[in-house]
Write an enzyme that holds these catalytic residues in place. Structure first.
Site, short mmCIF file in Angstrom:
data_model
loop_
_atom_site.label_atom_id
_atom_site.label_comp_id
_atom_site.label_asym_id
_atom_site.label_seq_id
_atom_site.Cartn_x
_atom_site.Cartn_y
_atom_site.Cartn_z
N ARG A 100 0.86 -1.19 0.00
CA ARG A 100 0.00 0.00 0.00
C ARG A 100 0.90 1.23 0.00
NH1 ARG A 100 -2.26 1.25 5.30
NH2 ARG A 100 -0.79 2.95 5.14
N HIS A 104 -3.99 4.72 4.14
CA HIS A 104 -5.14 3.80 4.15
C HIS A 104 -6.41 4.54 3.73
CE1 HIS A 104 -7.84 0.60 5.53
NE2 HIS A 104 -8.54 1.55 6.12
N TYR A 113 3.84 5.81 11.42
CA TYR A 113 4.20 4.42 11.73
C TYR A 113 5.11 3.73 10.72
CZ TYR A 113 0.06 3.79 8.76
OH TYR A 113 -0.85 3.86 7.75
C1 TPP Z 1 -14.25 -5.97 12.68
C2 TPP Z 1 -13.54 -4.70 12.28
N1 TPP Z 1 -12.49 -4.27 12.99
C3 TPP Z 1 -11.83 -3.15 12.64
C4 TPP Z 1 -12.25 -2.42 11.56
C5 TPP Z 1 -11.55 -1.12 11.18
N2 TPP Z 1 -10.76 -1.31 9.98
C6 TPP Z 1 -11.22 -0.91 8.77
S1 TPP Z 1 -10.14 -1.26 7.54
C7 TPP Z 1 -9.03 -1.94 8.64
C8 TPP Z 1 -7.73 -2.50 8.16
C9 TPP Z 1 -7.94 -3.57 7.15
O1 TPP Z 1 -6.69 -4.05 6.75
P1 TPP Z 1 -6.54 -5.18 5.67
O2 TPP Z 1 -7.48 -6.30 5.96
O3 TPP Z 1 -5.10 -5.53 5.58
O4 TPP Z 1 -7.06 -4.50 4.33
P2 TPP Z 1 -6.54 -3.20 3.55
O5 TPP Z 1 -7.45 -2.08 3.95
O6 TPP Z 1 -5.10 -2.96 3.90
O7 TPP Z 1 -6.71 -3.59 2.10
C10 TPP Z 1 -9.52 -1.90 9.95
C11 TPP Z 1 -8.79 -2.39 11.15
C12 TPP Z 1 -13.36 -2.91 10.83
N3 TPP Z 1 -13.81 -2.29 9.73
N4 TPP Z 1 -13.99 -4.03 11.21
#
Ligand code: TPP
Length: 210
Positions: A100, A104, A113
């Protein structure tokens, strides 16, 4: 085909879905976009597993790790998985390793970070630049064609922005958000709806609820 991130592999839903798909040999393809970061949590804090793809083996399905910035490698892996699913061969997990390079969301500040040095090498691995080079080297694409494609995309994006902004300018009734979710609105939502209705009546000039 279902898509999720490296962070999502730490959620119970991921494991339940993989197990269910394996047991019932469902035609599902689990595509993990491992971009190394789940907001501020690095891949190293998600799992001690050497790869994410290897988790597939525990659920009795093939797991393959590919260079997610290599369009043809991703295509080949997907082709194989789709063919298997369509011919009754069951599910597959594909881990696409990528990065990425941006934040985000616009509410996120990656400088808090991670370092610029970490991001730097990934900019050169941009999958679009790589595929452009591949096609140009084979005489299948030239700068004029690229400029034309980029121009078309700009027009398409601007049209989508214009459409979205036009929709946002239309008057909306905030109470609509309570409709169409439940056949009968649960009590706590009925109360929230009434509360919002009271507030809207008390503050008729209050239109921006974003
Ligand atoms: C159950 C839950 N916990 C926390 C979140 C907050 N949240 C939204 S996106 C995210 C990170 C997701 O990371 P990843 O699965 O690696 O996907 P990326 O966005 O990097 O493609 C988090 C923690 C959420 N949406 N749902």
């Amino acid at each position: 085909m279902t898509f999720f991130g490296d962070g999502a592999t730490s959620e119970g839903d991921f494991h339940e879905a993989m197990n269910f798909a394996g047991v019932f040999q469902l035609p599902v393809i689990f595509v993990c976009q491992n971009n190394h970061w789940a907001i501020s949590i690095p891949r190293s804090r998600q799992t001690r597993s050497q790869t994410l793809a290897q988790k597939a083996l525990a659920y009795g399905m093939p797991g393959i790790q590919v260079d997610g910035n290599d369009i043809l490698a991703v295509y080949a892996a997907a082709r194989e998985a789709v063919d298997r699913a369509r011919t009754g061969g069951g599910p597959t997990m594909i881990e696409c390793v990528t990065y990425r390079v941006a934040m985000h969301t616009t509410a996120d500040d990656p400088n808090r970070y991670r370092t610029e040095q970490e991001v730097e090498p990934w900019l050169k691995r941009d999958p679009i630049l790589r595929f452009q080079k591949y096609l140009k080297d084979r005489g299948l694409l030239d700068d004029a064609a690229i400029a034309g494609i980029e121009q078309d995309i700009q027009v398409e994006i601007q049209a989508a922005v214009d459409r979205a902004e036009a929709v946002m300018r239309q008057p909306v009734d905030p109470l609509d958000m309570f409709d169409h979710h439940f056949a009968g609105l649960p009590d706590h939502l009925r109360e929230q709806r009434q509360q919002l209705q009271r507030e809207l009546t008390a503050n008729p000039g209050e239109v921006d609820h974003g």
